[in-house]
Design an enzyme around this catalytic site. Structure first.
Site, PDB file in Angstrom:
ATOM      1  N   HIS A   1      40.251 -54.018 -37.981  1.00 62.71           N
ATOM      2  CA  HIS A   1      39.077 -53.768 -38.837  1.00 62.71           C
ATOM      3  C   HIS A   1      39.076 -52.325 -39.331  1.00 62.71           C
ATOM      4  CE1 HIS A   1      36.480 -51.113 -36.410  1.00 62.71           C
ATOM      5  NE2 HIS A   1      36.945 -51.756 -35.357  1.00 62.71           N
ATOM      6  N   CYS A   2      38.422 -52.111 -40.449  1.00 63.86           N
ATOM      7  CA  CYS A   2      38.147 -50.749 -40.949  1.00 63.86           C
ATOM      8  C   CYS A   2      36.633 -50.634 -41.123  1.00 63.86           C
ATOM      9  CB  CYS A   2      38.920 -50.472 -42.238  1.00 63.86           C
ATOM     10  SG  CYS A   2      38.583 -51.618 -43.609  1.00 63.86           S
TER      11      CYS A   2
END
Length: 345
Positions: free
Chosen positions: A97-98
């Site tokens: 994830h970012c």
């Protein structure tokens, strides 16, 4: 294999078994992150600023080209870092994830998928996880508050309840602080408020999805602030109205307990802790307590402080009146836990 994009509920479930990789910048990760996540930044802090500025001031295409210059030289190191961590787990699965589930996580998810890992990518990124965290704070929880004067050994009772498979939340442990002038004698750097909430939300989720001896979640009475941490107001409001068990331990036993617990620290550290509350303790009592410490009479010093904290506790009206008060002979956690459970029956 192909990268599989997942929603937040599936992400939370999978995170219990698989490695979470956070590809945001180091400063974003340092501020707060998913507990247990591995930091694998696509860009460092300076690179992130350059790419972001280029995106806003020039074009998406130019930002991507600059980003590729930064990314290309890191690809091998990124794969090796994730591979090394997965080997410890004997796993081939990773969740990426970012911040918003955009280009940063897509780029690393593509690379790890290309290398041969099973890759999940969180839709909406860390931002959607934070929304989930805040929703846990407002969800109704079946709490049971354990209260008692300072030195009653409440935390040790919580540990004993946890050993016996009762659901427990240790707020002081999560905050890295014991909630008093002596709460940070070990000089542990406290986490951010955001990371504290992340840990609390996941502990609540864990409790909700596992079997325990009873549904009530034991939690120690606290003020809304633990050191530098503020307990989420929605969750704290639930604490304030939850059923409360109050334990009463003789003053001398409590004094012995805190003298033993905090007497292991250097006198200078203890004096600094006393000085932190000098305005509330009063000038004369502060001087007396410090003089006792300097003379090596820690018990007399702690007696002054314990009297102060007892007065503070007795004035507190944060919580509901106790539905059960139990007099305990000393601070033995095993015996006291047993007495509490027997009284509750």
């Amino acid at each position: 294999m192909a990268v599989e994009r997942i929603l937040i509920d599936q992400f939370i479930k999978l995170s219990l078994e698989h490695l979470v990789v956070d590809v945001r910048s180091p400063s974003e990760f340092q501020h707060a992150h998913f507990p247990g996540a591995l930091s694998v930044p696509l860009f460092d802090d300076e690179e992130r600023v350059i790419v972001g500025t280029t995106y806003k001031q020039r074009s998406r295409e130019k930002a991507i080209k600059i980003g590729l210059d930064f990314y290309g030289v890191k690809m091998k190191a990124i794969v090796e870092q994730v591979e090394s961590e997965l080997k410890k787990r004997d796993s081939k699965t990773v969740i990426v994830h970012c911040w918003r589930g955009g280009m940063r996580s897509s780029a690393i998810a593509w690379l790890l998928d290309l290398y041969g890992f099973k890759v999940y990518q969180l839709e909406g990124g860390y931002k959607v996880f934070r929304n989930w965290v805040l929703s846990q704070m407002t969800s109704p929880w079946n709490l049971r508050i354990l209260s008692g004067h300072t030195g009653s050994g409440k935390t040790e009772i919580l540990y004993e309840l946890e050993k016996q498979n009762y659901p427990v939340i240790d707020l002081e442990g999560m905050a890295g602080h014991k909630g008093s002038a002596f709460g940070n004698l070990e000089l542990i750097s406290q986490c951010s408020n955001e990371f504290f909430e992340n840990k609390l939300a996941l502990q609540l989720y864990f409790i909700a999805t596992h079997d325990f001896k009873s549904p009530e979640i034991w939690i120690e009475s606290e003020s809304s602030r633990i050191g530098n941490i503020n307990i989420n107001i929605d969750f704290f409001n639930q604490m304030k109205v939850a059923p409360r068990v109050n334990i009463i331990v003789p003053f001398e036993k409590r004094l012995d307990y805190i003298t033993e617990e905090y007497g292991v620290y250097d006198n200078e550290e203890i004096i600094h802790a006393i000085e932190r509350i000098h305005k509330r303790l009063g000038g004369l009592e502060t001087q007396r307590a410090i003089a006792f410490v300097e003379e090596g009479d820690l018990k007399s010093a702690f007696e002054i402080l314990l009297i102060y904290y007892d007065r503070f506790y007795d004035k507190s009206t944060l919580f509901q009146p106790a539905f059960l008060e139990i007099e305990l002979p000393d601070t033995n956690p095993q015996n006291n836990t047993q007495l509490i459970l027997e009284n509750l029956k």
